[in-house]
Scaffold this motif. Structure first.
Motif, PDB file in Angstrom:
ATOM      1  N   LEU A   1     -15.166   6.277  24.593  1.00 37.37           N
ATOM      2  CA  LEU A   1     -16.255   7.163  24.165  1.00 37.37           C
ATOM      3  C   LEU A   1     -16.213   8.473  24.946  1.00 37.37           C
ATOM      4  O   LEU A   1     -16.362   9.555  24.365  1.00 37.37           O
ATOM      5  N   TYR A   2     -16.006   8.365  26.253  1.00 41.13           N
ATOM      6  CA  TYR A   2     -15.974   9.578  27.081  1.00 41.13           C
ATOM      7  C   TYR A   2     -14.792  10.467  26.707  1.00 41.13           C
ATOM      8  O   TYR A   2     -14.924  11.694  26.582  1.00 41.13           O
TER       9      TYR A   2
ATOM     10  N   SER B   1     -16.283   2.313  26.966  1.00 41.73           N
ATOM     11  CA  SER B   1     -16.978   3.446  27.598  1.00 41.73           C
ATOM     12  C   SER B   1     -15.995   4.579  27.895  1.00 41.73           C
ATOM     13  O   SER B   1     -16.316   5.764  27.700  1.00 41.73           O
ATOM     14  N   SER B   2     -14.783   4.233  28.348  1.00 40.87           N
ATOM     15  CA  SER B   2     -13.776   5.269  28.602  1.00 40.87           C
ATOM     16  C   SER B   2     -13.315   5.900  27.293  1.00 40.87           C
ATOM     17  O   SER B   2     -13.076   7.114  27.231  1.00 40.87           O
TER      18      SER B   2
ATOM     19  N   PHE C   1     -16.530  -3.353  28.192  1.00 40.59           N
ATOM     20  CA  PHE C   1     -17.329  -2.165  28.528  1.00 40.59           C
ATOM     21  C   PHE C   1     -16.452  -1.072  29.105  1.00 40.59           C
ATOM     22  O   PHE C   1     -16.606   0.113  28.780  1.00 40.59           O
ATOM     23  N   GLN C   2     -15.505  -1.444  29.957  1.00 40.18           N
ATOM     24  CA  GLN C   2     -14.630  -0.467  30.603  1.00 40.18           C
ATOM     25  C   GLN C   2     -13.822   0.311  29.572  1.00 40.18           C
ATOM     26  O   GLN C   2     -13.758   1.548  29.619  1.00 40.18           O
TER      27      GLN C   2
ATOM     28  N   ALA D   1     -10.667   8.133  33.415  1.00 37.28           N
ATOM     29  CA  ALA D   1     -10.938   7.422  32.166  1.00 37.28           C
ATOM     30  C   ALA D   1      -9.638   6.934  31.520  1.00 37.28           C
ATOM     31  O   ALA D   1      -9.579   5.822  30.986  1.00 37.28           O
TER      32      ALA D   1
END
Length: 301
Positions: A217-218, A214-215, A210-211, A19
């Motif tokens: 958020l993770y 999303s990373s 998105f990449q 991530a």
């Protein structure tokens, strides 16, 4: 309970490397760290506040949280986010494995915690295993002397992480709630990294892809809120040196992920390293008295 916390730390932090790599180069490292812990501290603070679990920590607690924010949630990630410019994430993992040694030494220095026989057996097994695991990365050092910048930053980041472990252990010895101190520590780390990014004139706009999102958020939810919560609870329950042995195991998870997404090839040295790490993990938690007790019960039966 300890086993579940240990497994959670290994699995979560073993997947955060990919991530972090997904964020590299898109936004300035200081800004990425700022957004990561801004989101994490907000979520953790809000969750604790509305569930009425946000505990008062006092003036001394806030001072320690500020230091924890600088070391763990600031300098630690500042060093590793920048070190990846010169060295691979695999080599970063090798160096970060030194956290176990730093924690054992710092635990003795600050709390006079004995360095147990288990640690003395497990540490060399684990470190040799990690060196074998990333031997291909280590061989590249001779070809590029600039990697020493990355190595230096990674060692500094690992030591900052270890100091943060000591601070968390002190919090718990003095009766402060782990999640509350984590929330304040993350908030202070966010402010420090924000001021640093502001002083350097960086744009605070995140990458709206998105990449990246999303990373982010993770890393915020799993890597920070859940991962650090589980890890620091583990520090309080089994000690910093034992908890830090997870730093030897999560590179194995990272390599498994890399096998599927990046085509990592398992050479003989990686397999040998895996065996040594697992052997060291068994040595770390080996308790001969339990075996003697079981034999005694069997003989009585």
């Amino acid at each position: 309970m300890n086993s579940l916390l240990y497994i959670a730390v290994v699995l979560i932090w073993g997947t955060t490397w990919i991530a972090i790599k997904m964020q590299h180069g898109m936004v300035a490292a200081e800004v990425s760290i700022f957004w990561r812990f801004a989101c994490a501290s907000f979520l953790l603070m809000a969750g604790l506040f509305f569930s009425k679990r946000l505990k008062a920590i006092g003036h001394k607690g806030h001072l320690l949280c500020f230091l924890q924010g600088i070391t763990v949630f600031g300098l630690n990630f500042f060093c590793f986010y920048h070190a990846v410019t010169w060295i691979s994430s695999g080599l970063e993992s090798v160096i970060f494995s030194m956290a176990m040694i730093f924690n054992a030494v710092n635990g003795w220095l600050y709390f006079r915690q004995p360095i147990t026989k288990n640690i003395m057996v497990a540490a060399p097994l684990g470190l040799i295993g990690v060196l074998l695991l990333f031997w291909q990365d280590l061989k590249l050092i001779e070809q590029n002397s600039s990697v020493f910048y990355g190595i230096g930053l990674s060692v500094l980041g690992t030591y900052c992480f270890s100091i943060g472990n000591m601070i968390s252990a002190k919090h718990q010895k003095e009766g402060r709630d782990v999640m509350s101190t984590n929330a304040w520590g993350m908030l202070y780390g966010t402010l420090v990294m924000g001021l640093l990014a502001l002083s350097l004139g960086y744009d605070f706009s995140p990458e709206l892809s998105f990449q990246y999102l999303s990373s982010l958020l993770y890393l915020s939810v799993f890597g920070s809120v859940i991962g650090f919560g589980a890890y620091f609870i583990l520090v309080g329950r089994i000690g910093a040196s034992h908890a830090a042995y997870a730093t030897l195991l999560f590179p194995l998870v990272a390599l498994t992920v890399s096998t599927f997404f990046e085509g990592y090839i398992w050479h003989w040295n990686a397999i040998a390293g895996l065996c040594l790490i697992l052997l060291g993990n068994a040595a770390m938690f080996f308790k001969p008295e339990q075996i003697r007790n079981r034999k005694g019960i069997a003989l009585k039966a």
